[in-house]
Design a protein around this motif. Structure first.
Motif, PDB file in Angstrom:
ATOM      1  N   ALA A   7     -11.556  10.146 -10.223  1.00  0.00           N
ATOM      2  CA  ALA A   7     -11.521  10.461  -8.792  1.00  0.00           C
ATOM      3  C   ALA A   7     -12.804  10.003  -8.106  1.00  0.00           C
ATOM      4  O   ALA A   7     -12.769   9.464  -6.988  1.00  0.00           O
ATOM      5  N   LEU A   8     -13.949  10.181  -8.763  1.00  0.00           N
ATOM      6  CA  LEU A   8     -15.214   9.734  -8.191  1.00  0.00           C
ATOM      7  C   LEU A   8     -15.259   8.212  -8.054  1.00  0.00           C
ATOM      8  O   LEU A   8     -15.774   7.682  -7.057  1.00  0.00           O
ATOM      9  N   ILE A   9     -14.742   7.515  -9.034  1.00  0.00           N
ATOM     10  CA  ILE A   9     -14.697   6.050  -8.972  1.00  0.00           C
ATOM     11  C   ILE A   9     -13.828   5.605  -7.805  1.00  0.00           C
ATOM     12  O   ILE A   9     -14.213   4.725  -7.025  1.00  0.00           O
ATOM     13  N   LEU A  10     -12.663   6.222  -7.664  1.00  0.00           N
ATOM     14  CA  LEU A  10     -11.776   5.870  -6.558  1.00  0.00           C
ATOM     15  C   LEU A  10     -12.439   6.152  -5.216  1.00  0.00           C
ATOM     16  O   LEU A  10     -12.365   5.356  -4.291  1.00  0.00           O
ATOM     17  N   ASN A  11     -13.095   7.285  -5.111  1.00  0.00           N
ATOM     18  CA  ASN A  11     -13.772   7.644  -3.866  1.00  0.00           C
ATOM     19  C   ASN A  11     -14.874   6.637  -3.547  1.00  0.00           C
ATOM     20  O   ASN A  11     -15.002   6.176  -2.417  1.00  0.00           O
ATOM     21  N   GLU A  12     -15.672   6.289  -4.543  1.00  0.00           N
ATOM     22  CA  GLU A  12     -16.783   5.358  -4.340  1.00  0.00           C
ATOM     23  C   GLU A  12     -16.291   3.972  -3.933  1.00  0.00           C
ATOM     24  O   GLU A  12     -16.950   3.274  -3.153  1.00  0.00           O
ATOM     25  N   SER A  13     -15.142   3.576  -4.455  1.00  0.00           N
ATOM     26  CA  SER A  13     -14.618   2.247  -4.132  1.00  0.00           C
ATOM     27  C   SER A  13     -13.782   2.249  -2.864  1.00  0.00           C
ATOM     28  O   SER A  13     -13.279   1.193  -2.449  1.00  0.00           O
ATOM     29  N   GLY A  14     -13.613   3.414  -2.250  1.00  0.00           N
ATOM     30  CA  GLY A  14     -12.870   3.496  -0.991  1.00  0.00           C
ATOM     31  C   GLY A  14     -11.363   3.546  -1.161  1.00  0.00           C
ATOM     32  O   GLY A  14     -10.620   3.404  -0.187  1.00  0.00           O
ATOM     33  N   GLU A  15     -10.915   3.743  -2.372  1.00  0.00           N
ATOM     34  CA  GLU A  15      -9.480   3.819  -2.634  1.00  0.00           C
ATOM     35  C   GLU A  15      -8.977   5.250  -2.432  1.00  0.00           C
ATOM     36  O   GLU A  15      -9.733   6.214  -2.582  1.00  0.00           O
ATOM     37  N   GLU A  16      -7.696   5.364  -2.135  1.00  0.00           N
ATOM     38  CA  GLU A  16      -7.086   6.682  -1.961  1.00  0.00           C
ATOM     39  C   GLU A  16      -6.975   7.375  -3.321  1.00  0.00           C
ATOM     40  O   GLU A  16      -6.644   6.749  -4.330  1.00  0.00           O
ATOM     41  N   ILE A  17      -7.267   8.664  -3.329  1.00  0.00           N
ATOM     42  CA  ILE A  17      -7.131   9.432  -4.567  1.00  0.00           C
ATOM     43  C   ILE A  17      -5.719   9.994  -4.606  1.00  0.00           C
ATOM     44  O   ILE A  17      -5.409  11.001  -3.974  1.00  0.00           O
ATOM     45  N   ASN A  18      -4.856   9.273  -5.326  1.00  0.00           N
ATOM     46  CA  ASN A  18      -3.476   9.719  -5.503  1.00  0.00           C
ATOM     47  C   ASN A  18      -3.112   9.575  -6.974  1.00  0.00           C
ATOM     48  O   ASN A  18      -3.894   9.052  -7.771  1.00  0.00           O
ATOM     49  N   GLU A  19      -1.943  10.045  -7.328  1.00  0.00           N
ATOM     50  CA  GLU A  19      -1.548  10.067  -8.738  1.00  0.00           C
ATOM     51  C   GLU A  19      -1.519   8.666  -9.352  1.00  0.00           C
ATOM     52  O   GLU A  19      -1.989   8.478 -10.483  1.00  0.00           O
ATOM     53  N   ASP A  20      -1.004   7.708  -8.630  1.00  0.00           N
ATOM     54  CA  ASP A  20      -0.909   6.348  -9.169  1.00  0.00           C
ATOM     55  C   ASP A  20      -2.292   5.748  -9.420  1.00  0.00           C
ATOM     56  O   ASP A  20      -2.529   5.142 -10.479  1.00  0.00           O
ATOM     57  N   ASN A  21      -3.200   5.916  -8.462  1.00  0.00           N
ATOM     58  CA  ASN A  21      -4.530   5.331  -8.614  1.00  0.00           C
ATOM     59  C   ASN A  21      -5.334   6.014  -9.717  1.00  0.00           C
ATOM     60  O   ASN A  21      -6.030   5.351 -10.493  1.00  0.00           O
ATOM     61  N   VAL A  22      -5.261   7.334  -9.787  1.00  0.00           N
ATOM     62  CA  VAL A  22      -5.978   8.054 -10.848  1.00  0.00           C
ATOM     63  C   VAL A  22      -5.435   7.631 -12.207  1.00  0.00           C
ATOM     64  O   VAL A  22      -6.203   7.354 -13.137  1.00  0.00           O
TER      65      VAL A  22
END
Length: 118
Positions: A7-22
């Protein structure tokens, strides 16, 4: 912890934190993904401002670091009920510090640590 890191990686990269991305981040890291944990994480972070949470967590240790000396003096004053006793106890600390200046043992222990960690 891997789930939180994802979740932190997604947040830092500006991506949405959703089930698919996690799930994609965890898969890329070689983690055996449990869908229930992913769903729980995404639901828990739904209303959380991660940037604010990280700043608050980083500031918390610094905010609590310097209060121990003041708490000891206050406790000494409360126990004795007399300001002079609290002041006398502070004097004992100075005497102990003066006694420590005569020793060279501190250098030896630092030297020993250097040998341990190379």
């Amino acid at each position: 912890m891997e789930y939180v890191y994802a979740a932190l990686i997604l947040n830092e990269s500006g991506e949405e934190i959703n089930e698919d991305n996690v799930t994609a981040v965890l898969d890329a890291a070689g983690v055996d993904v449990e869908e229930s944990r992913v769903k729980a994480l995404v639901a828990a972070l739904e209303d959380v401002d991660i940037e604010e949470a990280v700043e608050t967590a980083a500031a918390a240790p610094a905010a609590t670091g310097g209060s121990a000396g003041g708490a000891e003096a206050a406790a000494a004053a409360d126990e004795g009920g007399d300001e002079e006793e609290a002041a006398d106890e502070g004097g004992d600390e100075e005497e102990a510090a003066d006694e420590g200046d005569d020793d060279d043992e501190g250098g030896d222990s630092a030297e020993g640590l250097g040998e341990l960690f190379g």
